[in-house]
Design an enzyme around this catalytic site. Structure first.
Site, mmCIF file in Angstrom:
data_model
loop_
_atom_site.group_PDB
_atom_site.id
_atom_site.type_symbol
_atom_site.label_atom_id
_atom_site.label_comp_id
_atom_site.label_asym_id
_atom_site.label_seq_id
_atom_site.Cartn_x
_atom_site.Cartn_y
_atom_site.Cartn_z
ATOM 1 N NE ARG A 173 -2.746 0.583 3.499
ATOM 2 C CZ ARG A 173 -2.003 0.803 4.609
ATOM 3 N NH1 ARG A 173 -1.201 1.843 4.700
ATOM 4 N NH2 ARG A 173 -2.069 -0.032 5.612
ATOM 5 C CE1 TYR A 203 -16.930 12.116 -15.598
ATOM 6 C CE2 TYR A 203 -15.646 12.189 -13.595
ATOM 7 C CZ TYR A 203 -16.491 11.520 -14.443
ATOM 8 O OH TYR A 203 -16.893 10.261 -14.125
ATOM 9 C CG ASP A 225 -8.728 16.183 -15.071
ATOM 10 O OD1 ASP A 225 -8.105 15.489 -15.893
ATOM 11 O OD2 ASP A 225 -9.747 15.780 -14.478
ATOM 12 C CE LYS A 249 -11.945 8.674 -18.082
ATOM 13 N NZ LYS A 249 -13.002 7.771 -17.705
HETATM 14 N N1 PLP Z 1 -11.276 13.694 -15.003
HETATM 15 C C1 PLP Z 1 -11.855 13.655 -16.213
HETATM 16 C C2 PLP Z 1 -11.635 14.774 -17.174
HETATM 17 C C3 PLP Z 1 -12.663 12.567 -16.575
HETATM 18 O O1 PLP Z 1 -13.246 12.542 -17.777
HETATM 19 C C4 PLP Z 1 -12.860 11.526 -15.629
HETATM 20 C C5 PLP Z 1 -13.718 10.360 -15.937
HETATM 21 O O2 PLP Z 1 -14.372 10.303 -16.941
HETATM 22 C C6 PLP Z 1 -12.248 11.619 -14.376
HETATM 23 C C7 PLP Z 1 -11.450 12.706 -14.099
HETATM 24 C C8 PLP Z 1 -12.445 10.558 -13.322
HETATM 25 O O3 PLP Z 1 -11.636 9.464 -13.588
HETATM 26 P P1 PLP Z 1 -11.966 7.953 -13.079
HETATM 27 O O4 PLP Z 1 -13.192 7.518 -13.789
HETATM 28 O O5 PLP Z 1 -10.725 7.214 -13.464
HETATM 29 O O6 PLP Z 1 -12.164 8.027 -11.611
#
Ligand code: PLP
Length: 384
Positions: free
Chosen positions: A50, A102, A174, A199
């Site tokens: 961990r 998001y 992000d 992604k």
């Molecule tokens: N940030 C963005 C721009 C996203 O599109 C997403 C998910 O679609 C996330 C964060 C969250 O990621 P996760 O689904 O891996 O928790």
């Protein structure tokens, strides 16, 4: 890894052929949860998975090198990565976030606000007047998402970073939609980069994961300590698969964005299409900033059709290559309807303010042949 190596080389080669015991070319998967102490009261480099794990460390090192940061942390999801950054703030600190972020980020920040842990200002970060008003509130953190999900709005990272510094606010970007192959926020003045590695970084739609990279070593160490404390670090198997995915990140996203541009051009000429949101089009309001701060325009786009929910349904039903599914950034092409899928949880008023209509569709353009993708969309539009 050679000093000054290009991103593509780092992605393909970091950690390759470094296995001491057996000289394996592909770095091994260290699945063990625990590590033997060399002697009584003497700890080796690893003790418990961990806290630290060699496979996860290699992935963190690769992403940190690609982003140009002092270090990285691998989390169990993109949301865990965002929450790790937010959890470092002092109680009641103000966070400035995009109003069209998001929906999962919107939910996380709203729930932390409801619990009186933070204050959140959801604003249009491309509007200098609104940004100036937010700065007056002395925020602790500017959270940027560029391009934004799903409207592909572009925010000038360098400009916001300069302004944020005047009030000692941190800037976290992000970078999920572009990956370090196409955008490097730290080089534009940001302090922290966040990824949903689910992604493009993994790229094969088979791992949920996240990453945080920081410019500053002390900051990344503090966050690593917290990730270990709350136990949100990612699994070694997930790290192994994500490392396998990141090897091809550059050629994948470069090929995918070529098809995305072609589709965006095709859609913008189509009579059934009301608007196309793709920063690679000269008509996109963020085109010039995107040109300056990105290495490419990416493989995500959204478009609005003339029609209502039933036209959307007919379009989606007719598609054969694009799959109706959440998520993005994989080798397969996906279509999403934000109003009923990714952004269904967002309150209606917030959705309307952000411009997410019922006729909006989002494409994650994959690696299939461009001509086939175009024919698929053309046939589907004819059915609306
Ligand atoms: N940030 C963005 C721009 C996203 O599109 C997403 C998910 O679609 C996330 C964060 C969250 O990621 P996760 O689904 O891996 O928790």
């Amino acid at each position: 890894m050679r000093e000054g190596a290009e991103g593509r080389t780092i992605a393909a080669n970091n950690g390759i052929a470094t296995d001491a015991p057996f000289h394996s070319v592909t770095p091994p998967l260290y699945a063990s949860t625990t590590y033997a102490f060399p002697a009584f009261n003497e700890k080796g480099p690893y003790d418990y998975s961990r806290t630290r794990n060699p496979t996860r460390d290699l992935l963190a090192d690769t992403i940190a090198k690609l982003e140009g940061g002092a270090g990285g942390i691998i989390l169990s999801s993109g949301m865990a990565a965002i929450d790790l950054v937010v959890s470092q703030l002092t109680p009641n600190a103000t966070v400035v976030a995009p109003y069209d972020c998001y929906a999962g980020t919107y939910r996380l920040l709203s729930k932390r606000q409801e619990r009186q842990q933070i204050q959140v200002l959801f604003i249009d970060q491309s509007d200098p007047t609104t940004v100036a008003a937010a700065l007056d509130k002395r925020p602790a953190l500017f959270l940027i998402e560029t391009p934004s999900n799903p409207l592909m709005r572009i925010v000038d990272i360098q400009q916001i970073s300069e302004k944020a510094k005047t009030v000692d606010a941190l800037v976290a970007v992000d970078n999920t939609f572009l990956s370090p192959a196409l955008q490097k926020p730290l080089s534009l003045g940001a302090d922290i980069v966040i990824h949903s590695t689910t992604k493009y970084i993994n790229g094969h739609s088979d791992v949920v994961g996240g990453a945080v990279v920081a410019r500053d070593k002390a900051r990344i160490e503090a966050m690593a300590d917290w990730a270990n404390t709350v136990g949100t670090t990612g699994s070694p198997m997930d790290a192994y698969l994500t490392l396998r995915g990141i090897r091809t990140l550059f050629p994948r996203i470069e090929a995918q964005q070529e098809s995305a541009l072609e589709l965006a051009r095709f859609l913008s000429r189509h009579q059934m299409v009301k608007a196309v949101h793709y920063p690679g089009l000269g008509t996109h309001p963020g085109h010039d900033i995107a040109r300056r701060q990105q290495r490419g325009f990416g493989a995500m786009l959204s478009f609005e059709i003339h029609g209502d929910m039933s036209s959307v349904r007919r379009l989606v039903d007719r598609l054969e290559i694009f799959t109706l599914a959440e998520s993005l950034g994989g080798i397969e092409s996906l279509i999403a309807h934000p109003a009923t899928m990714t952004h269904a949880n967002m309150p209606m008023a917030a959705r309307t303010k952000a411009g997410i209509t019922d006729a909006l569709l989002r494409l994650s353009v994959g690696l299939e042949a461009t001509a086939d993708l175009r024919s698929d969309v053309e046939a589907a539009l004819a059915a609306t």
